[in-house]
Structure formats: structure tokens, C-alpha cells
Motif scaffolding. Sequence first.
Motif, PDB file in Angstrom:
ATOM      1  N   UNK A  23       0.877  -1.168   0.000  1.00 29.91           N
ATOM      2  CA  UNK A  23       0.000   0.000   0.000  1.00 29.91           C
ATOM      3  C   UNK A  23       0.917   1.222   0.000  1.00 29.91           C
ATOM      4  N   UNK A  24       1.015   1.861  -1.172  1.00 27.13           N
ATOM      5  CA  UNK A  24       2.041   2.884  -1.303  1.00 27.13           C
ATOM      6  C   UNK A  24       3.379   2.195  -1.143  1.00 27.13           C
ATOM      7  N   UNK A  26       4.375   0.851   1.693  1.00 25.40           N
ATOM      8  CA  UNK A  26       4.330   0.124   2.957  1.00 25.40           C
ATOM      9  C   UNK A  26       3.668  -1.236   2.771  1.00 25.40           C
ATOM     10  N   UNK A  28       1.404  -4.065   4.551  1.00 30.07           N
ATOM     11  CA  UNK A  28       0.484  -4.174   5.695  1.00 30.07           C
ATOM     12  C   UNK A  28      -0.205  -5.514   5.651  1.00 30.07           C
ATOM     13  N   UNK A  73      -0.605  10.292  -1.637  1.00 27.98           N
ATOM     14  CA  UNK A  73       0.070   9.014  -1.536  1.00 27.98           C
ATOM     15  C   UNK A  73       1.572   9.235  -1.667  1.00 27.98           C
ATOM     16  N   UNK A  74       2.288   8.905  -0.631  1.00 25.60           N
ATOM     17  CA  UNK A  74       3.730   9.101  -0.693  1.00 25.60           C
ATOM     18  C   UNK A  74       4.387   7.725  -0.789  1.00 25.60           C
ATOM     19  N   UNK A  76       6.914   6.103  -0.215  1.00 25.61           N
ATOM     20  CA  UNK A  76       8.194   5.961   0.452  1.00 25.61           C
ATOM     21  C   UNK A  76       8.084   4.863   1.489  1.00 25.61           C
ATOM     22  N   UNK A  79       8.304   4.293   6.719  1.00 24.47           N
ATOM     23  CA  UNK A  79       7.379   4.895   7.671  1.00 24.47           C
ATOM     24  C   UNK A  79       6.128   4.052   7.750  1.00 24.47           C
ATOM     25  N   UNK A  80       5.388   4.222   8.790  1.00 26.20           N
ATOM     26  CA  UNK A  80       4.165   3.449   8.939  1.00 26.20           C
ATOM     27  C   UNK A  80       3.162   4.251   9.740  1.00 26.20           C
ATOM     28  N   UNK A  81       1.908   3.933   9.519  1.00 30.89           N
ATOM     29  CA  UNK A  81       0.887   4.620  10.291  1.00 30.89           C
ATOM     30  C   UNK A  81       0.486   3.779  11.493  1.00 30.89           C
ATOM     31  N   UNK A  83      -0.206   2.166  14.932  1.00 35.93           N
ATOM     32  CA  UNK A  83      -0.574   2.748  16.209  1.00 35.93           C
ATOM     33  C   UNK A  83      -1.030   1.618  17.104  1.00 35.93           C
TER      34      UNK A  83
ATOM     35  N   UNK B   1       4.402   5.604   5.602  1.00 35.86           N
ATOM     36  CA  UNK B   1       3.626   6.712   5.021  1.00 35.86           C
ATOM     37  C   UNK B   1       2.403   6.965   5.880  1.00 35.86           C
ATOM     38  N   UNK B   2       1.860   8.138   5.803  1.00 33.08           N
ATOM     39  CA  UNK B   2       0.614   8.374   6.514  1.00 33.08           C
ATOM     40  C   UNK B   2      -0.517   7.734   5.717  1.00 33.08           C
ATOM     41  N   UNK B   3      -1.634   7.480   6.383  1.00 36.62           N
ATOM     42  CA  UNK B   3      -2.752   6.828   5.726  1.00 36.62           C
ATOM     43  C   UNK B   3      -3.407   7.821   4.759  1.00 36.62           C
ATOM     44  N   UNK B   4      -3.439   7.520   3.451  1.00 37.75           N
ATOM     45  CA  UNK B   4      -3.987   8.500   2.501  1.00 37.75           C
ATOM     46  C   UNK B   4      -5.466   8.790   2.735  1.00 37.75           C
ATOM     47  N   UNK B 387      -7.282   6.815  16.112  1.00 31.99           N
ATOM     48  CA  UNK B 387      -6.345   6.441  17.178  1.00 31.99           C
ATOM     49  C   UNK B 387      -6.807   7.118  18.462  1.00 31.99           C
TER      50      UNK B 387
END
Lengths: 91, 391
Positions: A23-24, A26, A28, A73-74, A76, A79-81, A83, B1-4, B387
Amino acid sequence: MCLAIPAEIIEVDPDSDTAQVALGGVVKEISLALVTDVTVGDYVLVHVGYALNKISQDEAEHTLALIREIGMLQDESGASDASDAGAGRSA
Amino acid sequence: MSDPAGRLNIQLRRTPHGFACDIASTRPVAASGLFRGRAPTETASLLPLLYSICAKAQASACVGALDHACGMDPDPEARRLRQSLVAAETVREHLWRILLDWPLLLDEEPDRHAMIGTQSLVKRIFGALDSDGVLLSPGCEKPTSSRSALAEAASALADLTAERVLGLAPDAWLERVTTLGAFDDWCRSVETPAARLLADLHDSGDGRLGHTEASPLPDLDDGTLAAELRGPEAAAFVARPHWRGVPRETTPLTRYADSALVSALVADQGRGILARLVAQILETVSLLRAIRTDELDAGSTAPSDTLLPAGVGLGRADAARGLLVHLAEVDRGRVAEYRILAPTEWNFHPDGVLSSALATLPDAEETLLRRRVQLLVMAIDPCVAFDLVIP
């Protein structure tokens, strides 16, 4: 206002009914509980940890291009979201 | 990455006066700018690709706004069928919560099998309502639907809801469960996770938690909404909307506040978790009946008589989580401006209903506090992952 992001399946674990998806940039783990007949290389729409449905590669690429266009959408890695807090779903 | 797709970060803090809550959102509220410069038909075809979770509500509000902006008056049958599409999608979204998320609160497994059935039946309802796939295109004049296929799929979905959620037929539930006594009898006599969760919330007193004073989004006319969505502060308005200085609420609870069951529950339990979850069930059951009997109420999505400037159009949909509004400005065959005002921005405003509800929670040890916060967030129902940060 809720986006579902297309992701490519890169590994399937039939025992746990889960898959690894790209996903991008990353990787998951997602649940395949709500879809049938998906294999490595397929694209699925992912929403809060579930694959919602299979989509064609064309549709996936088109949607990802739109998402890139709005700068969200990056591609790269690293990194991860992630949590450890509670997470919910919805649309 | 942040969640789009964006996330909500909900942080609770202890203060000398109780809890305070900070809500931050990374939802892409400006993404609709993507449609600027595109033709209306291209916009209507791209938008559901992007907003594919509530795709019918999004596409319906989109085509409403584009038709309006292009001076086209949609066929009344098309408008009615679009409303049914959105209603079926709302049923699916509520059933997702009820079948997959509610059992987790009882430490039970989600009912994935029933959700797979729900998705498949709702897809059949979509196909029956829009046989040719033209219903959500601008200027649709001759939609085709199949009444027999619709009746069959909607009836199967009603059966599934009876078996896995209600323990009795939806129509019988609607007729029977209209008072506090009948509600109490129902949730104690039925063994589904939904009924047991509601009984548990009632017995434990947790159903009363999160009560806030009512501040519903009023029925604003097109001219008023368009002025906000085209004004100099429009970008800030869609990110943190308010009306007359107050962030309003638009949820199943505000839509069903006048029903006998919800008003009785609110009078007895307040506008807390229990009233909100029951409003979601009531909406599911009411829409299931409306789809089958063709008796959908235009409600807040009815077009208003306000005249907008030429080239400006407003579209609305009663999406699962509240009122969804799209504004389109079309100039010489191209979209000049596009704004989306989504219910999550009202309900999860930093000073909105969730924030007020969380501030009323009594202090408790972390596990209990986390469960109560999760219940409240789920009851107000954001449209993205969230979150939680608990002190």
C-alpha cells in the motif's frame, strides 16, 4: 469523504485468512474475510484492515494516479501509520 | 507513510474539571480540488473511484450538484432511484458496524459470514436499481430498474437482518419495538450480539454515558449552504464547519430524534451511547422497509427552492453518518470549483458532539475508560480509522 485505497496482494496466508499487501511504499497485513478468490498479484480495495473487494489492475492504477495527483500518496518505505491505540472503521 | 484516507487522532486529557478532548484530523478535505478543470461527466465518473466507501452517497450528491450547476432538472424517477441506492448503502454501512464491530465489544467474534452475505445482497440491490449503470451520470433521463430483482434481494436482506440482528422480521420489529417496555422485552428475549450488547449497556448504566445537549444541524437551504461553500472561508468551513458559531450534529440520532422509540430512550437515558446505537438499528430497519415499499422520504435531501447563481449547483445525500453536501461550479463546460462538506467534519469537529460527549465521562481505570471511549466514538461513527490516546 472516505477513500478506499487500492492495494496489491503480495502474499496470502490461507490459514489465518489474511494477506500482506503493498500500500504505497508500505507492506500491511489485512483480513481477507470479506472477499473470495483473491490471489497474489490481485488488487483489492482496503478499508481499515479489511479487503473490501477485488478490482482490476486498470482501475487500481487509475485510482492510485488520482490519489497521487492530490498529493496524498507518498511512495516511500520505512514509515508506517502503525498505532497501538484503538482503531475503528467506517466509511 | 501516513494513511492516505486520513485518520482521526482523539486524545483525552484530565483537567481539574474532568476530561477535555483534543481531536485532530488528517482527512483529505481539500481532495475535491482534483476535479477543477475537468468536464462534469469526467468528474461524475472519477469521483466514485476515489470515494469508494460511501460511493453511492458521494456519486448521488455529485450528480445532483452537477445537474443543478448545468441547469438540468433530473427525472423524478432518477431522483427516487438514487435515493434508494443511498439508502441501501446506508443499510450496508450500519450492518458493518452492527455485525463486525458490535460483537467485539462483547469480546465475541465478528459475524463475517453475515457481512459477506450483506455485501452480496446490497450489490444485487444496486444492480436492480440501476440495471444500465446510468443512474449516477449527469443528465440521466431514462433510468431502468428491475422491481422483481429489487424485491427479491431486499427481501433476502431483510431475512438476514432478522436472523442475525433482530431475532424477528424487520417489519414486526418496527411495529412492536416503539416503547421503552417493548425495547426492554426485545433486547432481553433475543440472543443476537446486537440485542445482548444493548441489554448490557442498559443494565450497566453505560448506555447513559456521553449525554450532550442537542445541537442538530438545522435544515439549511441551498442558498445558505452555497454561500458558506463559496465564501472566502470555504476551505476552513469544510474542514471545521459550524453554524452560527456552533459545530452542529448530523447523525442517525438527529435524523430519528422524533421517532417514538428514540425519543422515549432519550427521555429516559439521555442522548448517550444507547440512544445512538438504537438510532442506527432503527435507521437500518426503517430503510430496509422503505427500499422494499418504495416509501423513501426525501428528508433533508429534497431540493430547496432557493435560486443559486447560474453555473452553481448543490447536491445532498443522507449518507450513513449524516448529511453529505457537494457544491459544484461549472463554467464553459468545465468544473471551476468543487467542495465536499462531509458529516464527519461536523460530528468530529474539535468542539463538536464527540468532544462534548467525551468531556462528560466519569473518571475510571484505563481499561474501562478505553472501552467507554471506543463505545462513544463508535456510536457517533467516524468515517475513517481513529487512534485513541487515553491518559
